[in-house]
Design a protein around this motif. Sequence first.
Motif, PDB file in Angstrom:
ATOM      1  N   GLN A  24      -0.762   1.637 -13.523  1.00 58.86           N
ATOM      2  CA  GLN A  24      -0.235   1.712 -11.964  1.00 58.86           C
ATOM      3  C   GLN A  24      -0.957   0.511 -11.425  1.00 58.86           C
ATOM      4  O   GLN A  24      -0.311  -0.235 -10.748  1.00 58.86           O
ATOM      5  N   GLN A  25      -2.271   0.015 -11.854  1.00 63.04           N
ATOM      6  CA  GLN A  25      -2.946  -1.067 -11.237  1.00 63.04           C
ATOM      7  C   GLN A  25      -2.229  -2.251 -11.580  1.00 63.04           C
ATOM      8  O   GLN A  25      -1.908  -3.178 -10.889  1.00 63.04           O
ATOM      9  N   MET A  33       1.380  -2.879 -10.020  1.00 65.64           N
ATOM     10  CA  MET A  33       0.986  -3.316  -8.570  1.00 65.64           C
ATOM     11  C   MET A  33       0.564  -4.658  -8.391  1.00 65.64           C
ATOM     12  O   MET A  33       0.960  -5.689  -7.907  1.00 65.64           O
ATOM     13  N   ASP A  55       0.618  -1.339  -0.040  1.00 66.48           N
ATOM     14  CA  ASP A  55       0.013  -0.056   0.002  1.00 66.48           C
ATOM     15  C   ASP A  55       0.907   1.353  -0.100  1.00 66.48           C
ATOM     16  O   ASP A  55       0.365   2.214  -0.682  1.00 66.48           O
ATOM     17  N   ARG A  66       2.198   1.439  -3.528  1.00 67.13           N
ATOM     18  CA  ARG A  66       1.014   2.224  -4.311  1.00 67.13           C
ATOM     19  C   ARG A  66       1.057   3.700  -4.280  1.00 67.13           C
ATOM     20  O   ARG A  66       0.758   4.607  -5.282  1.00 67.13           O
ATOM     21  N   LYS A  70       1.368   6.963  -7.014  1.00 64.24           N
ATOM     22  CA  LYS A  70       0.437   7.710  -7.123  1.00 64.24           C
ATOM     23  C   LYS A  70       1.065   9.203  -6.963  1.00 64.24           C
ATOM     24  O   LYS A  70       0.658  10.090  -7.793  1.00 64.24           O
TER      25      LYS A  70
END
Length: 124
Positions: free
Chosen positions: A100-101, A104, A78, A81, A85
């Motif tokens: 980005q997803q 991850m 997290d 992530r 961002k």
Amino acid sequence: MPIPPDDFPRRTLMSGLGGAVPKYAAREVEGGGFSAFVPDEEHQQAYDNAEDLATQLVGYARRKEKENPSWTRQFNVDRIRDGIKEKVRSGAWDFTADEQQWVMKRLTALLEHPEAGAPAGSAR
């Protein structure tokens, strides 16, 4: 250079087309058709960048796990992530939300299954 896997998101053309009439941004492709997607070269570059970032983040995540044994993997992921961002928001990095997803998801797969270290689009 491995080809982008099917699950890697493909960017669409970004444009600002003024006027009162709705418009469709597209580029002409071979055969006389049109496409709203970026060319293959741009798609490949976006994939290469995302794969490289995910691979680099594996080492970072493992180092943070060793330095902070009380952190759960999810807490660490997290934090990563949120860092991605922020880099994108500041303009330092160029990744779409879908990319980005994907980064991850790829990072998580590499952390859980180190043998999956081959680029996602390569033959295994």
